[in-house]
Scaffold this active site. Structure first.
Site, PDB file in Angstrom:
ATOM      1  CG  ASP A 375      -4.695 -33.841 -29.609  1.00  0.00           C
ATOM      2  OD1 ASP A 375      -4.078 -32.764 -29.537  1.00  0.00           O
ATOM      3  OD2 ASP A 375      -4.567 -34.647 -30.549  1.00  0.00           O
TER       4      ASP A 375
HETATM    5  C1  R19 Z   1      -6.906 -36.213 -32.349  1.00  0.00           C
HETATM    6  C2  R19 Z   1      -7.887 -36.335 -31.286  1.00  0.00           C
HETATM    7  N1  R19 Z   1      -7.735 -37.606 -30.730  1.00  0.00           N
HETATM    8  C3  R19 Z   1      -6.816 -37.790 -29.664  1.00  0.00           C
HETATM    9  C4  R19 Z   1      -8.912 -38.440 -30.696  1.00  0.00           C
HETATM   10  C5  R19 Z   1      -8.865 -39.419 -31.797  1.00  0.00           C
HETATM   11  C6  R19 Z   1      -9.995 -40.399 -31.760  1.00  0.00           C
HETATM   12  C7  R19 Z   1      -9.886 -41.287 -32.943  1.00  0.00           C
HETATM   13  C8  R19 Z   1     -11.051 -42.267 -33.117  1.00  0.00           C
HETATM   14  C9  R19 Z   1     -10.694 -43.652 -32.653  1.00  0.00           C
HETATM   15  O1  R19 Z   1     -11.633 -44.595 -33.094  1.00  0.00           O
HETATM   16  C10 R19 Z   1     -11.273 -45.901 -32.849  1.00  0.00           C
HETATM   17  C11 R19 Z   1     -10.769 -46.313 -31.613  1.00  0.00           C
HETATM   18  C12 R19 Z   1     -10.385 -47.635 -31.387  1.00  0.00           C
HETATM   19  C13 R19 Z   1     -10.485 -48.552 -32.416  1.00  0.00           C
HETATM   20  C14 R19 Z   1     -10.126 -49.904 -32.523  1.00  0.00           C
HETATM   21  C15 R19 Z   1      -9.543 -50.767 -31.538  1.00  0.00           C
HETATM   22  C16 R19 Z   1      -8.318 -51.365 -31.783  1.00  0.00           C
HETATM   23  C17 R19 Z   1      -7.738 -52.197 -30.845  1.00  0.00           C
HETATM   24  C18 R19 Z   1      -8.415 -52.438 -29.667  1.00  0.00           C
HETATM   25 BR1  R19 Z   1      -7.715 -53.593 -28.373  1.00  0.00          BR
HETATM   26  C19 R19 Z   1      -9.628 -51.845 -29.412  1.00  0.00           C
HETATM   27  C20 R19 Z   1     -10.191 -51.033 -30.353  1.00  0.00           C
HETATM   28  C21 R19 Z   1     -10.438 -50.277 -33.793  1.00  0.00           C
HETATM   29  O2  R19 Z   1     -10.978 -49.201 -34.446  1.00  0.00           O
HETATM   30  C22 R19 Z   1     -10.985 -48.135 -33.625  1.00  0.00           C
HETATM   31  C23 R19 Z   1     -11.389 -46.823 -33.868  1.00  0.00           C
HETATM   32  C24 R19 Z   1      -7.105 -36.361 -33.642  1.00  0.00           C
END
Ligand code: R19
Length: 628
Positions: A375
């Site tokens: 993305d």
């Molecule tokens: C589009 C661009 N994207 C593709 C990137 C988006 C990134 C978003 C940030 C994610 O932050 C997180 C990630 C994981 C977790 C978890 C989690 C839940 C289940 C498991 Br098993 C492990 C981790 C909890 O909070 C998060 C935040 C926009």
């Protein structure tokens, strides 16, 4: 009449775009990038205190500031939600309550008593998610026996074997490897006070029929718990060593793991359990990195789950050029130089499934070399293409774009779509593990990412390429029956539809195509009476909310970008643009307390603080059609 309205709206849009442009330019960091706050929920702040408590490094001042923030997020009914205006969440409320106990709040204080009443009413700690149980097990307030088993020996499962670590999405993979190490040690460090008030004696759920996968996994879980009592000592030692090495190798330059809170804090605990002292370089750098994810503002302190500088910078560049800033503007040159320095030139976990693909592309964060994502790479290439005419080092820019495009082509999943971080990460069996009761744990292709890629490939002159056509066919197959597209990483069908229509048009699908018309009709039918668009996050769990909700700037902009791409100005577009102009703040941005970003449908949501500005700016700019 229509013409008079259009010219009035047009004048307002021109003024709005100018103010938005100026405001966004003023938010650029001197390093060349943009970064809006990434707001999530109180579990981040509660777990920050629990981490420090567990490791014995919690200071009274940090506790006070974090507790202040957590208290400020409590609602009048005593609960905490996962997003602004959302319903109370049991696990979030429990974690926030425990954090406040760390700051000395008395269970009988009225704000604590009302939280407790809700918690007990919902069945108590027994009904919380696995992560919450795990946090409380670290303090002896929950039993390790009542946490789904997850042995570190899974690190030995080969890459072709079901449920090996590469079957899980990268965020789950990093979290799981760290937690297998923690779980193998079953550490317990008492708090000095008890949390018995959280328990009701209710049965711990997990009642799938034994015939279904859930039930089979429950029996497997039982067997694994028996094994946990007498694991093979040699195998366990080797597994822990291998997992520790796997974790150590994946720490990023900023001290994080994956640039996200969960694997980060669990990796710190895991390494500490393996005997790494708190002043070991890996831990030291890890803590310093966490400080840079912490916002201290007056009397409060809060933690960002993740940071979005690459994503925000790409979207800001697109918005600014759309809204009439010249590609050779010095601010844009600085941002471009910064983006080019952020390019990732090494292989990461993605290469397990695509070993022959050369590296390239961009991640979401300042430092996440192991996990570039499709993305971000698509949006960065779209941004670089817009600024290219004004950029002096053409060769440098073109070769970075070229590597990014090749990486994306190599990362197409076999069904023709694109996911965020991996190719063919579609083993839905992962979701059935009792351990996986929160968030998404696989990374299958989505409409929004596929659309961004198709749009980018079209702009790069590849509309007729086979990969693009397969992407378009994936989008056609995945249109909802109502004409919209599901939004995986943004809320929700307005985001998906707002991404797909401009992409399809850019790739040469005719505006009259029935699928485009159905998408346009869906958007027009879901315009609010005030002229804007909004879609409540409850739409992920309750279909009646699909396409419905209070208008927000970002969602109004997504709808407008699609309508403008598919037909240009119309009565609906004029009303949408008028809504943006009427709601713009004097300083040039918009208020947007409602979250419009999605981390995990149903479970985890994000308020990206720049969305309210970058997307409306693009919409106003494209409405004006380069005549700003
Ligand atoms: C589009 C661009 N994207 C593709 C990137 C988006 C990134 C978003 C940030 C994610 O932050 C997180 C990630 C994981 C977790 C978890 C989690 C839940 C289940 C498991 Br098993 C492990 C981790 C909890 O909070 C998060 C935040 C926009």
């Amino acid at each position: 009449m229509a013409i008079r309205m259009a010219s009035r709206v047009e004048a307002a849009a021109r003024e709005g775009a100018r103010r938005g442009r100026e405001h966004l330019l003023g938010l650029q960091h001197e390093g060349g990038w943009w970064k809006g706050e990434l707001e999530t929920n109180a579990t981040m702040d509660a777990e920050d205190l629990l981490l420090r408590q567990f490791l014995g490094i919690r200071s009274p001042e940090e506790t006070r500031l974090a507790a202040n923030w957590i208290r400020s997020q409590q609602r009048t009914d005593g609960t905490w939600a996962n997003f602004y205006g959302g319903p109370a969440d049991l696990s979030t409320t429990i974690e926030a309550y425990v954090a406040l106990r760390l700051d000395g709040d008395d269970p009988s204080a009225s704000h604590m008593a009302s939280a407790l009443e809700y918690i007990r009413d919902q069945g108590g700690l027994e009904r919380a998610r696995v992560f919450t149980h795990m946090w409380l097990a670290l303090f002896g307030e929950w039993s390790w026996d009542q946490i789904p088993a997850l042995p570190p020996e899974i690190i030995f499962l080969p890459e072709w074997f079901p449920l090996n670590i590469y079957d899980f999405a990268c965020w789950a993979r990093q979290t799981i490897v760290a937690l297998t190490v923690v779980g193998a040690h079953r550490p317990v460090r008492p708090l000095g006070f008890r949390l018995d008030e959280l328990k009701t004696g209710a049965e711990v759920p997990g009642h799938e029929p034994l015939s279904a996968w859930g039930g089979r996994f429950r029996r497997l879980d039982h067997a694994l718990h028996l094994y946990e009592r007498h694991p093979s000592r040699r195998l366990r030692r080797l597994a822990l060593a291998r997992a520790t090495e796997w974790i150590s190798r994946r720490q990023e330059a900023d001290g994080s793991w994956g640039g996200i809170q969960p694997p980060w804090v669990y990796s710190l605990i895991a390494l500490n359990q393996m005997g790494y002292p708190l002043d070991h370089p890996l831990l030291k750098v890890g803590f310093e990195g966490l400080d840079r994810f912490t916002i201290v503002e007056g009397d409060v302190r809060r933690l960002e789950a993740c940071q979005s500088p690459v994503w925000d910078t790409a979207l800001a560049l697109i918005g600014l050029v759309d809204a009439g800033v010249s590609p050779d503007d010095p601010a844009l040159l600085r941002a471009t130089e910064w983006l080019l320095r952020e390019e990732i030139r090494v292989k990461g976990d993605w290469a397990v499934r695509r070993p022959e693909v050369p590296p390239g592309g961009w991640a979401f964060e300042f430092a996440n070399d192991n996990y570039p994502d499709i993305d971000d790479t698509a949006e960065v290439v779209l941004a670089l293409r817009r600024v290219a005419p004004g950029y002096p080092d053409k060769t440098g820019l073109e070769s970075a774009v070229d590597r990014g495009v090749r990486w994306i082509l190599g990362m197409q999943s076999s069904d023709g779509g694109w996911a965020a971080f991996d190719a063919d990460n579609t083993r839905s069996l992962c979701r059935e593990l009792p351990f996986c009761d929160f968030g998404e744990v696989i990374d299958p292709p989505s409409a929004d990412v596929t659309a961004h890629v198709v749009e980018m490939l079209a702009w790069e002159g590849g509309a007729e390429e086979r990969a693009t056509r397969r992407g378009l066919s994936w989008l056609a197959r995945n249109q909802e029956r109502d004409g919209s597209w599901f939004g995986r990483w943004g809320a929700n069908h307005v985001y998906g539809t707002g991404a797909v229509i401009p992409a399809a048009i850019a790739a040469g699908i005719p505006k009259e195509d029935p699928k485009i018309r159905a998408g346009v009709r869906w958007l027009e039918e879901h315009q609010n009476p005030d002229g804007g668009w909004g879609e409540d996050l409850r739409s992920y769990k309750d279909r009646v909310w699909i396409g419905r909700g209070s208008s927000t700037g970002s969602q109004t902009a997504w709808a407008l970008l699609a309508l403008l791409a598919a037909g240009g100005r119309s009565e609906s577009v004029e009303r949408g643009v008028a809504w943006l102009c009427q709601t713009q703040l004097p300083e040039g941005t918009w208020d947007e307390p409602l979250f419009t970003g999605t981390g995990f449908p149903g479970d985890f949501y994000i308020n990206y603080h720049l969305y309210r500005l970058v997307f409306p700016l693009s919409a106003l700019g494209r409405y004006l059609g380069g005549t700003t």
